[in-house]
Design a protein around this motif. Sequence first.
Motif, PDB file in Angstrom:
ATOM      1  N   HIS A 128       1.108  23.441 -12.588  1.00 42.06           N
ATOM      2  CA  HIS A 128       0.567  22.238 -11.943  1.00 42.06           C
ATOM      3  C   HIS A 128       0.065  22.583 -10.548  1.00 42.06           C
ATOM      4  N   PHE A 129      -1.082  22.029 -10.181  1.00 44.07           N
ATOM      5  CA  PHE A 129      -1.572  22.191  -8.819  1.00 44.07           C
ATOM      6  C   PHE A 129      -2.169  20.879  -8.337  1.00 44.07           C
ATOM      7  N   THR A 130      -2.199  20.745  -7.034  1.00 42.12           N
ATOM      8  CA  THR A 130      -2.810  19.566  -6.411  1.00 42.12           C
ATOM      9  C   THR A 130      -3.256  19.967  -5.020  1.00 42.12           C
ATOM     10  N   GLY A 131      -3.779  18.988  -4.270  1.00 42.70           N
ATOM     11  CA  GLY A 131      -4.271  19.269  -2.927  1.00 42.70           C
ATOM     12  C   GLY A 131      -5.588  18.564  -2.692  1.00 42.70           C
ATOM     13  N   PRO A 132      -6.262  18.882  -1.584  1.00 45.63           N
ATOM     14  CA  PRO A 132      -7.511  18.206  -1.243  1.00 45.63           C
ATOM     15  C   PRO A 132      -8.548  18.292  -2.359  1.00 45.63           C
ATOM     16  N   HIS A 133      -9.275  17.188  -2.551  1.00 42.11           N
ATOM     17  CA  HIS A 133     -10.363  17.074  -3.517  1.00 42.11           C
ATOM     18  C   HIS A 133      -9.883  16.941  -4.959  1.00 42.11           C
ATOM     19  N   HIS A 134      -8.580  16.806  -5.169  1.00 41.07           N
ATOM     20  CA  HIS A 134      -8.074  16.651  -6.527  1.00 41.07           C
ATOM     21  C   HIS A 134      -8.472  15.287  -7.077  1.00 41.07           C
ATOM     22  N   SER A 135      -8.847  15.243  -8.336  1.00 44.55           N
ATOM     23  CA  SER A 135      -9.330  14.014  -8.953  1.00 44.55           C
ATOM     24  C   SER A 135      -8.232  12.965  -9.063  1.00 44.55           C
ATOM     25  N   ARG A 136      -8.603  11.714  -8.863  1.00 43.10           N
ATOM     26  CA  ARG A 136      -7.661  10.609  -8.975  1.00 43.10           C
ATOM     27  C   ARG A 136      -7.255  10.322 -10.417  1.00 43.10           C
ATOM     28  N   ARG A 137      -7.783  11.071 -11.363  1.00 46.39           N
ATOM     29  CA  ARG A 137      -7.314  10.950 -12.752  1.00 46.39           C
ATOM     30  C   ARG A 137      -5.885  11.466 -12.902  1.00 46.39           C
ATOM     31  N   PHE A 138      -5.420  12.261 -11.930  1.00 48.54           N
ATOM     32  CA  PHE A 138      -4.128  12.911 -12.039  1.00 48.54           C
ATOM     33  C   PHE A 138      -3.077  12.182 -11.190  1.00 48.54           C
ATOM     34  N   VAL A 139      -1.808  12.424 -11.522  1.00 50.63           N
ATOM     35  CA  VAL A 139      -0.720  11.598 -10.998  1.00 50.63           C
ATOM     36  C   VAL A 139      -0.649  11.604  -9.479  1.00 50.63           C
ATOM     37  N   ILE A 140      -0.539  12.774  -8.882  1.00 47.35           N
ATOM     38  CA  ILE A 140      -0.285  12.847  -7.443  1.00 47.35           C
ATOM     39  C   ILE A 140      -1.467  12.319  -6.630  1.00 47.35           C
ATOM     40  N   PRO A 141      -2.704  12.730  -6.896  1.00 45.11           N
ATOM     41  CA  PRO A 141      -3.814  12.130  -6.135  1.00 45.11           C
ATOM     42  C   PRO A 141      -3.993  10.647  -6.404  1.00 45.11           C
ATOM     43  N   SER A 142      -3.647  10.189  -7.618  1.00 48.65           N
ATOM     44  CA  SER A 142      -3.714   8.753  -7.902  1.00 48.65           C
ATOM     45  C   SER A 142      -2.764   7.984  -6.995  1.00 48.65           C
ATOM     46  N   ILE A 143      -1.570   8.507  -6.817  1.00 44.37           N
ATOM     47  CA  ILE A 143      -0.594   7.842  -5.956  1.00 44.37           C
ATOM     48  C   ILE A 143      -1.009   7.952  -4.493  1.00 44.37           C
ATOM     49  N   ALA A 144      -1.565   9.111  -4.098  1.00 40.85           N
ATOM     50  CA  ALA A 144      -2.067   9.244  -2.726  1.00 40.85           C
ATOM     51  C   ALA A 144      -3.137   8.191  -2.447  1.00 40.85           C
ATOM     52  N   TYR A 145      -4.009   7.955  -3.426  1.00 39.71           N
ATOM     53  CA  TYR A 145      -5.070   6.961  -3.257  1.00 39.71           C
ATOM     54  C   TYR A 145      -4.483   5.556  -3.147  1.00 39.71           C
ATOM     55  N   GLN A 146      -3.478   5.263  -3.953  1.00 42.77           N
ATOM     56  CA  GLN A 146      -2.832   3.958  -3.845  1.00 42.77           C
ATOM     57  C   GLN A 146      -2.224   3.762  -2.453  1.00 42.77           C
ATOM     58  N   LEU A 147      -1.648   4.818  -1.901  1.00 46.60           N
ATOM     59  CA  LEU A 147      -1.063   4.733  -0.563  1.00 46.60           C
ATOM     60  C   LEU A 147      -2.133   4.536   0.506  1.00 46.60           C
ATOM     61  N   VAL A 148      -3.280   5.168   0.329  1.00 45.68           N
ATOM     62  CA  VAL A 148      -4.394   4.966   1.262  1.00 45.68           C
ATOM     63  C   VAL A 148      -4.836   3.507   1.251  1.00 45.68           C
ATOM     64  N   LYS A 149      -4.936   2.921   0.059  1.00 43.28           N
ATOM     65  CA  LYS A 149      -5.347   1.518  -0.031  1.00 43.28           C
ATOM     66  C   LYS A 149      -4.308   0.585   0.590  1.00 43.28           C
ATOM     67  N   ILE A 150      -3.049   0.931   0.426  1.00 41.39           N
ATOM     68  CA  ILE A 150      -1.986   0.109   1.019  1.00 41.39           C
ATOM     69  C   ILE A 150      -2.029   0.193   2.539  1.00 41.39           C
ATOM     70  N   LYS A 151      -2.175   1.415   3.070  1.00 42.60           N
ATOM     71  CA  LYS A 151      -2.106   1.608   4.519  1.00 42.60           C
ATOM     72  C   LYS A 151      -3.341   1.073   5.234  1.00 42.60           C
ATOM     73  N   TYR A 152      -4.518   1.294   4.660  1.00 40.81           N
ATOM     74  CA  TYR A 152      -5.748   1.005   5.396  1.00 40.81           C
ATOM     75  C   TYR A 152      -6.538  -0.196   4.885  1.00 40.81           C
TER      76      TYR A 152
END
Length: 327
Positions: free
Chosen positions: A173-197
């Motif tokens: 498994h890998f993740t990090g910058p530019h990872h697609s939101r189709r995957f678990v960790i970037p999907s959750i990061a995106y949800q957190l961005v929407k919550i915060k900002y």
Amino acid sequence: MSILVTGGTGSLGYSILSNLSGTNHELYSFSDELPQPWQKVEGVQYLTGDLLDFRNVLEMIQKVSPTHIYHLASQSSVGLSYKKPYETLNINLLGTQTLLEAVRQVVPKAKVLLLSSSEIYGRTEQQLTYLHKETDPPNPLTPYATSKACMEILGNQFRNANGLHIVFARPFHFTGPHHSRRFVIPSIAYQLVKIKYYGAEPVIYSGSLDVSRDVVDVRDVARAAIQILNTAESGEAFNICCGKSYTFRELVEMLVDISGVSVDFRFDPGYDRCNDIPLLIGDPTKIMNLGWKPMICMEDCLSDLFNEMVVRRRVELKMGMGRDLRL
């Protein structure tokens, strides 16, 4: 030197091309669509086409005349492979067939890296303690894993029958910058961005967070892939991993701390998948013997993912992309 990256607009393709940018090499990306602004790397020529169209791929190989090829283009979602097994096998197996046949005809001396996956290992009876080695036989559980195991067999066919120089990378498994939101960790990061900002409800929706994976930053995976293609003997396969695991829950808790918001978690069966492997860890000995080791710690990986996701969302909104894209 002419370097081709199929699937160059994905996170791994972006990281490989970024590593190679600024050199004297000619850099090409071949994907099914042009890159978004956050997917572009300076100095790369972005080509588009259909990996399943042999004439299209042949003309592209004739134009680029690559000396080195990173074949990353694929249907890479395990979850989607259950919903679209035929599409997954088509792209991952027949797309590779199309590319390798074009390589055989036009640039048979090119070095080719085929991106496989740790998913081919499946489950073992020792799953709570076992570190998978490259010599372990494939034991796929999913259409995605099957497609990658078959891709490796196909690559060996071209290597044995036609003398192509082909190596195999099996990232865990890998993740990090530019990872697609189709995957678990970037999907959750995106949800957190929407919550915060953006005032979204402070709730995180996910599938099971209790599976454990050997996780490496995508930029470290890119360095490994470059090392493998440049130095490995034809036919060799390499795990790309660190030999230790994180639960998705641990990773998500790190992301929540990075975001600085308070959230509730809710299980969404739409994110869950059957036959999930509880624990998947690799033995990194072979790749480390090439001189590689992971350099980016998980906290920095997730912090960079979150910050890049903030920038990506701002660019989307500036471009009028108000809806939730999957990129």
